[in-house]
Design a protein around this motif. Sequence first.
Motif, PDB file in Angstrom:
ATOM      1  N   GLN A 197      -2.597 -18.928  -8.091  1.00 40.33           N
ATOM      2  CA  GLN A 197      -3.101 -18.126  -9.198  1.00 40.33           C
ATOM      3  C   GLN A 197      -4.556 -18.464  -9.506  1.00 40.33           C
ATOM      4  O   GLN A 197      -5.373 -17.577  -9.769  1.00 40.33           O
ATOM      5  CB  GLN A 197      -2.230 -18.347 -10.435  1.00 40.33           C
ATOM      6  CG  GLN A 197      -0.834 -17.749 -10.310  1.00 40.33           C
ATOM      7  CD  GLN A 197       0.016 -18.028 -11.521  1.00 40.33           C
ATOM      8  OE1 GLN A 197      -0.308 -18.892 -12.348  1.00 40.33           O
ATOM      9  NE2 GLN A 197       1.124 -17.318 -11.659  1.00 40.33           N
ATOM     10  N   GLN A 201      -7.775 -15.939  -9.267  1.00 40.04           N
ATOM     11  CA  GLN A 201      -8.705 -15.728 -10.369  1.00 40.04           C
ATOM     12  C   GLN A 201     -10.144 -15.985  -9.944  1.00 40.04           C
ATOM     13  O   GLN A 201     -11.064 -15.238 -10.316  1.00 40.04           O
ATOM     14  CB  GLN A 201      -8.318 -16.631 -11.539  1.00 40.04           C
ATOM     15  CG  GLN A 201      -7.003 -16.262 -12.201  1.00 40.04           C
ATOM     16  CD  GLN A 201      -6.593 -17.245 -13.268  1.00 40.04           C
ATOM     17  OE1 GLN A 201      -7.257 -18.263 -13.493  1.00 40.04           O
ATOM     18  NE2 GLN A 201      -5.476 -16.967 -13.944  1.00 40.04           N
ATOM     19  N   ARG A 205     -13.224 -13.291  -9.854  1.00 38.48           N
ATOM     20  CA  ARG A 205     -14.501 -13.556 -10.522  1.00 38.48           C
ATOM     21  C   ARG A 205     -15.666 -13.381  -9.547  1.00 38.48           C
ATOM     22  O   ARG A 205     -16.700 -12.789  -9.886  1.00 38.48           O
ATOM     23  CB  ARG A 205     -14.497 -14.967 -11.086  1.00 38.48           C
ATOM     24  CG  ARG A 205     -15.753 -15.338 -11.871  1.00 38.48           C
ATOM     25  CD  ARG A 205     -15.602 -16.682 -12.554  1.00 38.48           C
ATOM     26  NE  ARG A 205     -16.780 -17.037 -13.303  1.00 38.48           N
ATOM     27  CZ  ARG A 205     -17.847 -17.651 -12.793  1.00 38.48           C
ATOM     28  NH1 ARG A 205     -17.848 -17.986 -11.502  1.00 38.48           N
ATOM     29  NH2 ARG A 205     -18.895 -17.940 -13.542  1.00 38.48           N
TER      30      ARG A 205
END
Length: 282
Positions: A197, A201, A205
């Motif tokens: 996870q 992320q 980004r």
Amino acid sequence: MAAQVLNTIGKIGVGLAIGASVVNTALYNVDGGSRAVIFDRFTGVKPNVVGEGTHFLIPLVQRAIIYDIRSRPRNVPVITGSKGIVGDECLSDDLQNVQITLRVLFRPIPKELPHIYATLGEDYDERVLPSITNEVLKAVVAQFDAGELITQREIVSQRVSEELTERATQFGLILDDISLTHLTFGKEFTAAVELKQVAQQEAERARFLVEKAEQHKKASIISAEGDSQAAGLLAKAFEAGEALVELRRLEAAEDIALQLSRSRNVVYLPANQSTLISLPQM
């Protein structure tokens, strides 16, 4: 004479006491939400189910077994393994240990109570529910990998409910509700999920930053193209004639005059000042 009367009264009292005791043991009550099964020492379990109310039985020969037929909850914990998976998208190619807690609302089928007592006894739920729950959960969970158990939890719960309901019916039980209340994996798998996870992320980004830079680049190109086109239009206007220059000069002179007229320290326009108004006419 008095002694004989007292002896007779005593015998009558003893007889009444014995009779009352016999009558008391011959009566039994079945409360609301319950049913009774009669066991006879000579003939065995009676096939009839006794409903609510006060009933008679033969003392020392028959015995009433009371069953609660209302829905009762029970939590059954099970540790099993998920389906092994192989591929680039999986976190591990090994079986994952899964700890599942299943909550069921169960009740016996009233007409099946004599058979339940004869085959399972009074603690039928202790004998049946843990075994069939383990069997069904292990069979169903083995069809899904660890990721599918998380993303397809409703499908897993529905399949468990269908198969467990069918198995419980074979033992004379009704399951009013079945739900998965607890689903956890091993520490290694949980850590791997958290790392994945975080990586996702970070990737999101980075992609956002790239898209933002691309947008800034496109905006700069569009702005530069606009400035270039504006300069080209001005150059064409200068080449076509000097009327545009004269118009801009008049507009600037008008603006300067307006600003000076609003100033407290200037009440007139000096003729000897170098302003756009005093420029020579074209």
